[in-house]
Design a protein around this motif. Structure first.
Motif, PDB file in Angstrom:
ATOM      1  N   UNK A  67       1.575  -1.273   5.814  1.00  0.00           N
ATOM      2  CA  UNK A  67       1.560  -2.129   4.619  1.00  0.00           C
ATOM      3  C   UNK A  67       1.285  -1.298   3.372  1.00  0.00           C
ATOM      4  N   UNK A  68       0.077  -0.746   3.255  1.00  0.00           N
ATOM      5  CA  UNK A  68      -0.267  -0.019   2.027  1.00  0.00           C
ATOM      6  C   UNK A  68       0.597   1.237   1.851  1.00  0.00           C
ATOM      7  N   UNK A  82       9.516  -4.544   5.099  1.00  0.00           N
ATOM      8  CA  UNK A  82       8.743  -3.943   6.185  1.00  0.00           C
ATOM      9  C   UNK A  82       7.268  -4.276   6.095  1.00  0.00           C
ATOM     10  N   UNK A  83       6.700  -4.226   4.884  1.00  0.00           N
ATOM     11  CA  UNK A  83       5.284  -4.551   4.716  1.00  0.00           C
ATOM     12  C   UNK A  83       5.021  -6.027   4.994  1.00  0.00           C
ATOM     13  N   UNK A  84       5.918  -6.906   4.533  1.00  0.00           N
ATOM     14  CA  UNK A  84       5.760  -8.336   4.808  1.00  0.00           C
ATOM     15  C   UNK A  84       5.843  -8.615   6.301  1.00  0.00           C
ATOM     16  N   UNK A  95      -2.205 -11.253   1.588  1.00  0.00           N
ATOM     17  CA  UNK A  95      -1.671  -9.961   1.140  1.00  0.00           C
ATOM     18  C   UNK A  95      -0.782 -10.212  -0.074  1.00  0.00           C
ATOM     19  N   UNK A  96      -1.024  -9.483  -1.172  1.00  0.00           N
ATOM     20  CA  UNK A  96      -0.135  -9.487  -2.327  1.00  0.00           C
ATOM     21  C   UNK A  96       0.582  -8.138  -2.361  1.00  0.00           C
ATOM     22  N   UNK A  97       1.873  -8.186  -2.114  1.00  0.00           N
ATOM     23  CA  UNK A  97       2.691  -6.980  -2.040  1.00  0.00           C
ATOM     24  C   UNK A  97       3.545  -6.917  -3.299  1.00  0.00           C
ATOM     25  N   UNK A  98       3.189  -6.025  -4.210  1.00  0.00           N
ATOM     26  CA  UNK A  98       3.850  -5.955  -5.519  1.00  0.00           C
ATOM     27  C   UNK A  98       4.507  -4.597  -5.696  1.00  0.00           C
ATOM     28  N   UNK A  99       5.755  -4.603  -6.196  1.00  0.00           N
ATOM     29  CA  UNK A  99       6.490  -3.352  -6.357  1.00  0.00           C
ATOM     30  C   UNK A  99       7.347  -3.423  -7.616  1.00  0.00           C
ATOM     31  N   UNK A 151       1.829  -1.589  -4.912  1.00  0.00           N
ATOM     32  CA  UNK A 151       0.485  -1.704  -4.372  1.00  0.00           C
ATOM     33  C   UNK A 151       0.385  -2.937  -3.478  1.00  0.00           C
ATOM     34  N   UNK A 152      -0.530  -2.864  -2.533  1.00  0.00           N
ATOM     35  CA  UNK A 152      -0.789  -3.973  -1.619  1.00  0.00           C
ATOM     36  C   UNK A 152      -2.248  -4.369  -1.761  1.00  0.00           C
ATOM     37  N   UNK A 153      -2.518  -5.606  -2.185  1.00  0.00           N
ATOM     38  CA  UNK A 153      -3.878  -6.108  -2.368  1.00  0.00           C
ATOM     39  C   UNK A 153      -4.220  -7.088  -1.264  1.00  0.00           C
ATOM     40  N   UNK A 154      -5.379  -6.912  -0.704  1.00  0.00           N
ATOM     41  CA  UNK A 154      -5.839  -7.760   0.385  1.00  0.00           C
ATOM     42  C   UNK A 154      -7.039  -8.573  -0.067  1.00  0.00           C
ATOM     43  N   UNK A 155      -6.967  -9.877   0.160  1.00  0.00           N
ATOM     44  CA  UNK A 155      -8.105 -10.768  -0.079  1.00  0.00           C
ATOM     45  C   UNK A 155      -8.390 -11.510   1.227  1.00  0.00           C
TER      46      UNK A 155
END
Length: 377
Positions: free
Chosen positions: A340-341, A279-281, A363-367, A350-354
């Protein structure tokens, strides 16, 4: 009473109990002349018949079986120990205890169905040891095979009961997922024919505008994205493992023209983890399509990091101005925060945005693969 997964096992066990009762009466009739108190032995057999009737009715017709199982254990032990009241030790060294080992196995079956293989094994060992105590012959453990047989019966039926419960839970889960998917599809059709079309029209008409009209078009686009994400199909867990193939589900939602890099093997994760990442992707991809600009390329990378999994969504478009996300939240536009977050936070990820103007967006979506393990103390 609503049937549970073990109802057929309970019914079969009570049929077995009735059959063992006939065996008890037959053994009593052939052995009573060896007892020093034959009348008392018939009284005990009569009590055993009464309890067997109560147990057959109770275990078959009620789902609250805890008290019956406990009573079954205690009465089985009590009947075995009562053997000392009707005959001397010389009789029991060559005979099985008064209620017979076959009838005592009913208590083991009840415990195994109720609590599973380990409790069934424990009940079988306990009944075997009491039988040995009554006969006062350790050798009878192996000659009559009471303990190993009862332990094996308890373990085997406990495994069958546990398997039945797991199968029932998986079936109910599959039914819920199917019902939710059907309702989501119905809702998606209705919304698509009305709200989404209006929002899409507003976004397209205001794309080239400036000022308040452009802000209104952007807001319509964000709401369109949120609705599309909400109405996207929920990923389905594989029926054999209950896990979701994250690689396959990502490929399902990635639009044409987006490059995807993923491991050659399936990346299987719990359903909630996979649903949140997909869903976040999907939300990040929708943002890229709307804001990266014409000609921007989009890339998706899936990485299996062992305890964690990570999905990276990157575009080489115009990027996001430094204060744009904060301004959007202040204005009540919560697409990124919730879509997303919020999804990643719900599963301990966590979702990191650069991003920066002209530098593209990543977006780095790590779980965690197992959110419960991550949250454990």
């Amino acid at each position: 009473m609503a049937d549970d997964a073990t109802t057929p096992l309970w019914r079969a066990a009570q049929a077995f109990r009735a059959a063992t009762l006939l065996y008890v009466v037959a053994v009593q009739a052939t052995s009573v002349d060896q007892y020093s108190r034959p009348a008392l032995s018939w009284v005990l057999v009569a009590l055993l018949i009464v309890w067997s009737g109560v147990a057959v009715v109770g275990f078959t017709l009620t789902s609250r079986r805890q008290q019956l199982v406990v009573a079954d254990q205690l009465l089985a032990i009590g009947f075995m120990l009562s053997s000392w009241l009707v005959a001397g030790p010389d009789v029991w060294r060559t005979h099985q205890s008064l209620p017979t080992t076959l009838w005592v196995s009913n208590a083991v079956l009840s415990m195994a169905i109720w609590r599973g293989p380990w409790w069934g094994l424990g009940s079988g060992v306990l009944m075997g040891l009491v039988s040995t105590l009554v006969t006062r012959e350790i050798s009878n453990l192996w000659v009559d095979a009471a303990l190993p047989v009862l332990a094996a019966v308890g373990t085997a039926l406990g495994l069958a009961a546990a398997s039945a419960r797991r199968s029932r839970a998986e079936l109910e889960r599959a039914v819920r997922i199917q019902a939710a998917a059907a309702e989501r599809e119905r809702l998606a059709r209705e919304v698509h024919d009305s709200v989404l079309q209006v929002l899409a029209l507003m976004r397209r008409r205001g794309a080239g505008a400036t000022g308040e009209l452009r802000e209104l078009a952007d807001l319509a686009g964000e709401q369109e994205q949120a609705l599309r994400t909400l109405l996207a199909d929920r990923p389905a867990a594989t029926p054999d493992t209950g896990l979701l193939d994250l690689r396959r589900e990502l490929q399902r939602v990635v639009p044409a023209g987006v490059e995807v890099s993923a491991p050659a093997e399936s990346v299987r994760v719990p359903h909630d983890t996979g649903e949140a990442l997909v869903g976040a992707a999907h939300a990040a991809l929708t943002n890229a399509a709307q804001h990266a600009g014409d000609g921007a390329r989009v890339f998706v990378l899936l990485e299996d990091l062992g305890d964690d999994v990570m999905v990276t969504v990157r575009d080489d478009g115009r990027g996001i101005p430094t204060d744009r996300l904060q301004d959007a939240e202040r204005e009540g536009r919560m697409g990124v925060r919730r879509s997303i977050r919020g999804r990643l936070a719900d599963i301990g990820g966590e979702a990191r945005l650069e991003t920066a103007p002209g530098e593209g967006t990543e977006w780095e979506l790590r779980a965690p693969r197992d959110p419960e393990a991550r949250s454990a103390p």
